[in-house]
Design a protein around this motif. Structure first.
Motif, PDB file in Angstrom:
ATOM      1  N   MET A 191     -22.047  87.782  60.741  1.00  8.94           N
ATOM      2  CA  MET A 191     -22.090  88.598  59.445  1.00  8.94           C
ATOM      3  C   MET A 191     -20.846  88.843  58.818  1.00  8.94           C
ATOM      4  SD  MET A 191     -22.799  92.792  60.955  1.00  8.94           S
ATOM      5  CE  MET A 191     -24.662  92.462  61.573  1.00  8.94           C
ATOM      6  N   PRO A 192     -20.619  89.465  57.619  1.00  5.41           N
ATOM      7  CA  PRO A 192     -19.893  89.344  56.822  1.00  5.41           C
ATOM      8  C   PRO A 192     -18.477  90.741  57.523  1.00  5.41           C
ATOM      9  CG  PRO A 192     -20.904  89.519  55.422  1.00  5.41           C
ATOM     10  CD  PRO A 192     -21.796  89.058  56.648  1.00  5.41           C
ATOM     11  N   LYS A 193     -17.652  90.291  57.278  1.00  5.95           N
ATOM     12  CA  LYS A 193     -17.127  91.962  57.833  1.00  5.95           C
ATOM     13  C   LYS A 193     -17.431  93.261  56.819  1.00  5.95           C
ATOM     14  CE  LYS A 193     -12.950  90.392  59.705  1.00  5.95           C
ATOM     15  NZ  LYS A 193     -11.186  90.333  60.176  1.00  5.95           N
ATOM     16  N   ARG A 194     -17.332  94.723  57.488  1.00  4.53           N
ATOM     17  CA  ARG A 194     -17.648  94.923  56.409  1.00  4.53           C
ATOM     18  C   ARG A 194     -16.815  96.796  56.215  1.00  4.53           C
ATOM     19  NH1 ARG A 194     -23.259  96.787  53.307  1.00  4.53           N
ATOM     20  NH2 ARG A 194     -24.222  94.608  54.170  1.00  4.53           N
ATOM     21  N   VAL A 195     -16.096  97.032  55.256  1.00  4.30           N
ATOM     22  CA  VAL A 195     -15.469  98.285  55.171  1.00  4.30           C
ATOM     23  C   VAL A 195     -16.730  99.696  54.204  1.00  4.30           C
ATOM     24  CG1 VAL A 195     -13.393  99.665  54.071  1.00  4.30           C
ATOM     25  CG2 VAL A 195     -13.417  97.172  55.200  1.00  4.30           C
ATOM     26  N   PHE A 196     -17.210 100.686  55.329  1.00  3.57           N
ATOM     27  CA  PHE A 196     -17.580 102.014  54.195  1.00  3.57           C
ATOM     28  C   PHE A 196     -16.709 102.553  53.739  1.00  3.57           C
ATOM     29  CE2 PHE A 196     -20.450  99.913  57.170  1.00  3.57           C
ATOM     30  CZ  PHE A 196     -21.745  99.641  56.818  1.00  3.57           C
ATOM     31  N   ILE A 197     -16.378 103.131  52.433  1.00  4.77           N
ATOM     32  CA  ILE A 197     -15.453 103.684  52.177  1.00  4.77           C
ATOM     33  C   ILE A 197     -16.137 104.822  51.541  1.00  4.77           C
ATOM     34  CG2 ILE A 197     -14.116 103.915  50.151  1.00  4.77           C
ATOM     35  CD1 ILE A 197     -14.318 100.353  49.951  1.00  4.77           C
ATOM     36  N   PHE A 198     -16.054 106.077  51.610  1.00  7.45           N
ATOM     37  CA  PHE A 198     -16.578 107.044  51.377  1.00  7.45           C
ATOM     38  C   PHE A 198     -15.603 108.357  50.474  1.00  7.45           C
ATOM     39  CE2 PHE A 198     -19.246 106.384  55.165  1.00  7.45           C
ATOM     40  CZ  PHE A 198     -20.139 106.549  55.127  1.00  7.45           C
TER      41      PHE A 198
ATOM     42  N   GLU B  41     -13.567  96.272  70.802  1.00  8.50           N
ATOM     43  CA  GLU B  41     -14.623  95.460  71.140  1.00  8.50           C
ATOM     44  C   GLU B  41     -15.488  94.680  69.349  1.00  8.50           C
ATOM     45  OE1 GLU B  41     -18.111  96.443  73.242  1.00  8.50           O
ATOM     46  OE2 GLU B  41     -16.831  96.461  74.924  1.00  8.50           O
ATOM     47  N   MET B  42     -14.964  95.648  68.058  1.00  9.46           N
ATOM     48  CA  MET B  42     -15.719  95.640  66.935  1.00  9.46           C
ATOM     49  C   MET B  42     -15.058  94.307  66.094  1.00  9.46           C
ATOM     50  SD  MET B  42     -18.186  97.176  66.247  1.00  9.46           S
ATOM     51  CE  MET B  42     -18.938  96.631  67.570  1.00  9.46           C
ATOM     52  N   LYS B  43     -13.489  94.437  66.942  1.00  5.24           N
ATOM     53  CA  LYS B  43     -13.037  93.130  66.404  1.00  5.24           C
ATOM     54  C   LYS B  43     -12.809  93.525  64.490  1.00  5.24           C
ATOM     55  CE  LYS B  43     -14.076  89.942  69.334  1.00  5.24           C
ATOM     56  NZ  LYS B  43     -14.589  88.618  70.201  1.00  5.24           N
ATOM     57  N   ASP B  44     -12.990  94.527  63.749  1.00  4.46           N
ATOM     58  CA  ASP B  44     -12.603  95.204  62.359  1.00  4.46           C
ATOM     59  C   ASP B  44     -13.868  94.182  61.742  1.00  4.46           C
ATOM     60  OD1 ASP B  44      -9.772  95.956  63.599  1.00  4.46           O
ATOM     61  OD2 ASP B  44      -9.005  94.191  62.624  1.00  4.46           O
ATOM     62  N   GLN B  45     -14.982  94.097  62.566  1.00  3.83           N
ATOM     63  CA  GLN B  45     -15.816  93.918  61.812  1.00  3.83           C
ATOM     64  C   GLN B  45     -16.868  94.805  61.046  1.00  3.83           C
ATOM     65  OE1 GLN B  45     -16.631  90.038  62.081  1.00  3.83           O
ATOM     66  NE2 GLN B  45     -18.453  91.066  61.941  1.00  3.83           N
ATOM     67  N   ILE B  46     -16.390  95.945  61.678  1.00  2.00           N
ATOM     68  CA  ILE B  46     -17.073  96.921  60.532  1.00  2.00           C
ATOM     69  C   ILE B  46     -15.575  98.184  60.677  1.00  2.00           C
ATOM     70  CG2 ILE B  46     -18.165  99.265  60.731  1.00  2.00           C
ATOM     71  CD1 ILE B  46     -20.349  98.266  62.525  1.00  2.00           C
ATOM     72  N   LYS B  47     -14.930  98.206  59.657  1.00  2.49           N
ATOM     73  CA  LYS B  47     -14.607 100.076  58.971  1.00  2.49           C
ATOM     74  C   LYS B  47     -15.112 101.332  58.421  1.00  2.49           C
ATOM     75  CE  LYS B  47     -10.284  98.775  61.600  1.00  2.49           C
ATOM     76  NZ  LYS B  47      -9.827  97.884  61.224  1.00  2.49           N
TER      77      LYS B  47
END
Length: 804
Positions: free
Chosen positions: A565-572, A602-608
């Motif tokens: 799955m592509p990496k994703r950055v959730f921005i609020f 363990e996330m390896k920057d997959q989610i931020k």
């Protein structure tokens, strides 16, 4: 447009800087360099401002006055330069002086005059009114500290004063000669004059001086310069002796100190009423004074003046206009009431009954005795007139005075000739549910005006890379006629153009990533999906549903580290009202989840997860051009319209949407293939309400994946949570999930999986982005304002020449 050469600008800038500071401009701070630049630009446009005002008066043109509790203009330097046609000249001139326009612009402070969508809409409208060549002005409050400055301490929202006026405001002009007196408290005795007419005699009132500060609203390259008038509360000249104590003097300052003071207590509610009457009264007095200079008959007042009230905060305009016409101008009740109704129009911004303003009768009586008398008489006549037509039950449900409270929406509807919603679904719900009783009585008053945004700020200024691309591909007509953006559809299969759109987006993402690194110390990958939810923190907007998705995604990656799955950055970006405990708990949860996710190797920057502090217009201008996904996930039937959906769409973000507010109209524009639709419909939500068949615990027990996520709120999985996790869990399970997050959970996850799949197909994604940009022109505030002008205000443009 203002004709000026780069050389003249440079000479003027250097000369003015030295006159102001007595040292070289290169020694100045960013703020000083900006202050001088702002002062110089103001000097350039003052002639046009004066000319516009004089033309309105000389031609006796009808003018609209837009009353709003908040305006959120954002930094004004670049907007003014753009609309004046001076951006290139000033940028070039500054560069030749060794300065950078973007850096100098950072010296301007964001005016803290609004909260969110309501205030930003008002400012978009001010821009569009001027740019459409219409004679229209804003009327509001000059807040000393505005809303508040948001800080996160240990993940909790802390409110600090936003001292945005510390160094003054270069754009405003104080107009002491236009000050008026606003009266509070005391007693009112009705007496008869020699002709037997009643008039009020005021005793022991507390008089407040309302001083206007005027800021020009610059039209887009058409020479039209309207006015935003903001009022400041001061002690009247020569009456300082009446305000003997520090506490009494503070009471005056508090009126224009902060936006939306905490109204969870008596004193806070009392202050809110003071604020609402203060700017309503000051604005109406100012309008009356102007009208009298025209020397026209009072019957022509609605032909020369339109007053628009933005939500119920200025609803006291209705009795205040009546007060002046009756008490000071000697009109009969019938004459005054006819004028008032024909003059005033009202925009409703909420579906939620609990959000409709109601104020305690005793408060209004004690603070505004004469105004209360007039409200009482409006109410009495309304009931007397409507009972024979509609019966007691329906009539009393529409009364202004009910259950010891003054219902401000009822006052606004009864005292106006037009009531509009701000998206088609919203207006339908108003007519069919929320304001159904009034729609039965006044069907011709109701109409829809779907909100809009100004592309000048949200593309031209915020996204210069996209602006250049559009200019190259479809020409520049779209700048004055945004619907021309639809020409971009012809390039939907042009691989070179699609690649350029991707490059523009990537550059904007890199810019935002640099900001996040500098401000928060968080590294984010610009090639990741930037998933954005930026709006006021409220339960119905369902930031919490977004969080549940993040936790589920976290769990999936923990279980299957090699998932594709592509990496994703959730921005609020969001502020919660200081007294809104639950919303502040959600802020703490988001920040706690960010700590968990961002620090898990363990996330390896997959989610931020990035939660920006103190979200406002300038941050929006940074985030929106960088967004890939636009989260518009309110429960269907709860969001009036939304405007972040329009801004994000215009910048090529793909909308993740429930069928709510203006999302429905966006869906009609771009179709299923270019946005992500999920969740319950408004009809399904209403069915649950009516049948009482929703049981969130059953969903919790029957969905292992959902149960695991919810249990994380209470089992210690998320470090740093205290009572917040349990309270949020209880709201969803024990108190039956008021906004149906659990029902929409699976549908939301499925839509998010489609986002992952589509993002990996770069050509498909870029084509979807292009289609959103191409269809965004219809949501221009210019068109919205044209509809207001033609159908409600009955205004005609004064500027006929083409804008270039």
């Amino acid at each position: 447009m203002i004709a000026i050469t780069s050389k003249q600008f440079k000479d003027d800038y250097v000369k003015m800087f030295e006159q102001v500071y007595a040292y070289n401009y290169q020694e100045g701070t960013r703020r000083e360099q900006f202050e001088v630049l702002g002062s110089l630009i103001k000097k350039y446009y003052m002639k046009d401002w004066k000319k516009t005002i004089e033309a309105y008066k000389e031609n006796k043109e009808k003018q609209v006055y837009y009353f709003s509790m908040e305006f959120l203009p954002g930094r004004m330097l670049k907007s003014n330069l753009w609309n004046l046609g001076l951006t290139s000249v000033v940028a070039t001139g500054l560069a030749e002086l060794g300065l950078d326009l973007d850096e100098v612009a950072e010296g301007e402070v964001d005016p803290a005059l609004g909260n969110g969508g309501l205030g930003r809409l008002a400012s978009c409208f001010m821009d569009s009114i001027a740019s459409n060549g219409l004679s229209g002005h804003g009327n509001g409050i000059r807040y000393r500290y505005g809303l508040f400055k948001q800080k996160f301490i240990d993940g909790y929202q802390i409110e600090l004063p936003e001292n945005w006026l510390r160094n003054g405001n270069v754009w405003e002009v104080r107009k002491e000669n236009k000050a008026v007196i606003v009266r509070f408290g005391g007693n009112v005795v009705m007496e008869q004059d020699e002709a037997g007419n009643l008039y009020p005699r005021y005793e022991h009132t507390r008089n407040i001086l309302a001083v206007p500060y005027d800021t020009p609203q610059v039209g887009f390259r058409n020479g039209n310069m309207n006015n935003l008038r903001l009022w400041s509360a001061e002690i009247p000249y020569g009456e300082e002796y009446l305000f003997r104590t520090e506490e009494e003097r503070d009471e005056v300052k508090q009126i224009t100190e902060v936006l939306y003071p905490d109204d969870s207590n008596y004193e806070g509610r009392r202050l809110r009423i003071k604020q609402e009457y203060f700017f309503s009264s000051a604005g109406v007095q100012s309008i009356i004074r102007y009208f009298k200079t025209l020397e026209e008959d009072w019957s022509l007042f609605p032909d020369k003046i339109a007053i628009h009230i933005n939500d119920t905060h200025p609803a006291l305009v209705v009795p205040e206009l009546m007060r002046i016409l009756l008490d000071e101008e000697g009109l009969s009740w019938e004459q005054a009431w006819e004028i008032t109704k024909k003059t005033i129009s009202y925009t409703n911004h909420t579906i939620l009954q609990e959000a409709m303003e109601r104020w305690n009768i005793e408060m209004i009586q004690s603070l505004l005795p004469r105004i209360y008398q007039i409200i009482e008489e409006i109410n009495r006549r309304h009931i007397e007139k409507k009972i024979p037509l509609y019966g007691e039950e329906l009539t009393y449900r529409t009364a202004i005075l009910q259950d010891g409270q003054v219902h401000m929406a009822n006052l606004a509807i009864i005292g106006s000739h037009s009531v509009n919603g701000v998206a088609r679904l919203h207006t339908d719900i108003l007519m069919e549910q929320t304001l159904r009783d009034f729609y039965i009585m006044y069907p011709n008053k109701f109409n829809n005006k779907t909100n809009g945004i100004t592309h000048r700020r949200w593309i031209h200024i915020a996204n210069p890379g996209l602006t250049r691309l559009l200019d190259d591909v479809i020409g520049e007509e779209w700048k004055s006629n945004p619907d021309e953006l639809k020409l971009l559809k012809a390039f939907a299969n042009d691989k070179e153009i699609l690649k350029r759109i991707e490059e523009v987006k990537l550059a904007n993402k890199k810019r935002f990533a640099a900001y996040v690194k500098e401000e928060k110390g968080i590294e984010i990958d610009p090639t990741a999906i930037f998933d954005v939810q930026i709006k006021r923190l409220h339960a119905y907007k369902r930031q919490l549903l977004n969080v549940l998705h993040i936790l589920d995604r976290y769990n999936q990656l923990k279980d299957q580290p090699d998932m594709t799955m592509p990496k994703r950055v959730f921005i609020f970006g969001a502020k919660a009202a200081p007294s809104y405990h639950y919303a502040k708990q959600i802020i703490k949860l988001i920040n706690a989840v960010a700590e968990l996710v961002n620090n898990d190797q363990e996330m390896k920057d997959q989610i931020k997860v990035v939660f920006v502090e103190n979200y406002g217009v300038s941050l929006a201008e940074l985030i929106i051009p960088a967004a890939d996904v636009s989260e518009q996930i309110s429960l269907a039937g709860k969001e009036a319209s939304g405007t972040s959906n329009m801004k994000l769409m215009a910048n090529g973000a793909l909308t993740m949407a429930t069928m709510d507010g203006a999302n429905i109209e966006i869906h009609e524009a771009v179709g299923n293939e270019n946005m992500y639709v999920f969740g319950l419909s408004n009809e399904e939500v209403q069915s649950y309400y009516e049948n009482h068949t929703y049981h969130s615990r059953n969903l919790y027990e029957g969905n292992p994946r959902l149960k695991r996520v919810l249990n994380m709120l209470i089992d210690g999985s998320i470090p740093g949570l205290h009572d917040e996790g349990q309270d949020i869990f209880d709201s969803l399970i024990k108190f039956n999930d008021e906004y149906f997050l659990l029902k929409d959970f699976d549908s939301y996850l499925q839509a998010q999986r489609h986002v992952d799949q589509d993002y990996l197909d770069r050509e498909k994604w870029n084509k979807m982005a292009l289609m959103n940009i191409a269809q965004s022109g219809r949501f221009s505030a210019d068109y919205t304002i044209q509809r207001y002008a033609e159908e409600i205000w009955l205004l005609h443009p004064r500027v006929a020449e083409a804008k270039s």
